[in-house]
Write a protein that holds these residues in place. Sequence first.
Motif, PDB file in Angstrom:
ATOM      1  N   LEU A  14       0.754  -1.739  -0.118  1.00  0.00           N
ATOM      2  CA  LEU A  14      -0.160  -0.176   0.259  1.00  0.00           C
ATOM      3  C   LEU A  14       1.018   1.312  -0.008  1.00  0.00           C
ATOM      4  N   GLY A  15       0.622   2.133  -0.553  1.00  0.00           N
ATOM      5  CA  GLY A  15       1.434   3.507  -0.941  1.00  0.00           C
ATOM      6  C   GLY A  15       2.613   3.416  -1.283  1.00  0.00           C
ATOM      7  N   PRO A 191      15.901   5.237  -1.652  1.00  0.00           N
ATOM      8  CA  PRO A 191      14.762   5.584  -0.966  1.00  0.00           C
ATOM      9  C   PRO A 191      13.875   5.127  -0.551  1.00  0.00           C
ATOM     10  N   LEU A 192      13.613   4.483   0.770  1.00  0.00           N
ATOM     11  CA  LEU A 192      12.277   4.689   1.291  1.00  0.00           C
ATOM     12  C   LEU A 192      12.009   4.999   2.665  1.00  0.00           C
ATOM     13  N   ALA A 193      10.376   6.024   1.944  1.00  0.00           N
ATOM     14  CA  ALA A 193      10.387   6.866   3.528  1.00  0.00           C
ATOM     15  C   ALA A 193       9.135   6.290   3.939  1.00  0.00           C
ATOM     16  N   GLY A 194       8.432   6.231   4.877  1.00  0.00           N
ATOM     17  CA  GLY A 194       7.676   6.299   6.030  1.00  0.00           C
ATOM     18  C   GLY A 194       5.919   6.555   5.232  1.00  0.00           C
ATOM     19  N   LEU A 195       4.977   5.238   4.610  1.00  0.00           N
ATOM     20  CA  LEU A 195       3.847   6.254   4.171  1.00  0.00           C
ATOM     21  C   LEU A 195       3.021   7.339   4.829  1.00  0.00           C
ATOM     22  N   ALA A 223       3.723   4.647  15.108  1.00  0.00           N
ATOM     23  CA  ALA A 223       4.105   4.126  13.721  1.00  0.00           C
ATOM     24  C   ALA A 223       5.019   4.767  12.711  1.00  0.00           C
ATOM     25  N   ALA A 224       4.621   6.067  12.596  1.00  0.00           N
ATOM     26  CA  ALA A 224       5.250   7.046  11.829  1.00  0.00           C
ATOM     27  C   ALA A 224       5.300   6.743  10.278  1.00  0.00           C
ATOM     28  N   GLY A 225       4.657   6.091  10.078  1.00  0.00           N
ATOM     29  CA  GLY A 225       4.487   5.357   7.972  1.00  0.00           C
ATOM     30  C   GLY A 225       5.106   3.743   8.245  1.00  0.00           C
ATOM     31  N   ASN A 226       5.597   3.537   9.236  1.00  0.00           N
ATOM     32  CA  ASN A 226       6.263   2.287   8.722  1.00  0.00           C
ATOM     33  C   ASN A 226       5.254   0.818   8.819  1.00  0.00           C
ATOM     34  N   PRO A 227       5.337   0.282   7.776  1.00  0.00           N
ATOM     35  CA  PRO A 227       4.010  -0.367   7.337  1.00  0.00           C
ATOM     36  C   PRO A 227       4.207  -1.460   8.243  1.00  0.00           C
ATOM     37  N   LEU A 228       5.247  -2.005   8.526  1.00  0.00           N
ATOM     38  CA  LEU A 228       5.000  -3.567   9.900  1.00  0.00           C
ATOM     39  C   LEU A 228       4.990  -2.707  11.003  1.00  0.00           C
TER      40      LEU A 228
END
Length: 258
Positions: A14-15, A191-195, A223-228
């Motif tokens: 997602l996202g 680079p992967l940022a938070g969602l 969670a700050a956008g962290n999927p897990l």
Amino acid sequence: MATAGADSRVAELLGRHDELARLYDLIDLIDARGGALVVRGEAGIGKSALLAAAKERALHRGVTVVSTTGALSEAQIAFAGLHQLLLPLLGGLDLLPDPQRRALEAAFGIAEGDAPDLFLIGLATLGLVAERAADRPLLFVVEDAHWLDRPSAEVLQFVARRIESDPAVLLFAVREGVASCFDDADLSELPLAGLDEEPSNALLDLAATRLPSDLRRRILEEAAGNPLALIELPAAAAAAQGTATPNGRLTRSSEFDL
């Protein structure tokens, strides 16, 4: 790994439309040009999910996929990571020039020889990749590349910088904050940022039944956008009946790295 009842394949992506598009471009154009990409992000941010999607795309398009995972327990064993990655290609050793073949055989302990020469091993690896890719496009995927032994990492960087003319792609997943040879490898990075807020809310809806508004807000903040984290925190909160740790924070059930 907990998924709190969510469909993990849908949830983990997602996202990530833009990130998937960049990976799919590499796969879809593999016949025209090769390439390499370092996917970098914190634990749980979705690296493995994106690489799994890339592998599926490649297999669907008839691309051969070879993958391995760096292991902290083997980080001090020279060429351990490279050996595991190249195992499916070693049948082509006899096609290499003798100096390159002997160097790779010595590095892998297949035959006696002089101390391995990184340049010759790099050339040999490049030759094996080119020979196999000439028959069928080839995708290499290296998870936890930050834990590769240094000689393996250096050889793969050597290949990654020279693969553009061959139908082959190398993808490396690297954890942000863990020092590795890939920090100054001069390779293209994703680079992967938070969602963002919208996909974070959508993921939380998939991962949990209806939550009280105050608990939902806390989970989104922590969670700050962290999927897990968005998947695991609701389960952790439910297990603790909504209670928090002494510092006021919710706790997750496990270490994670997607």
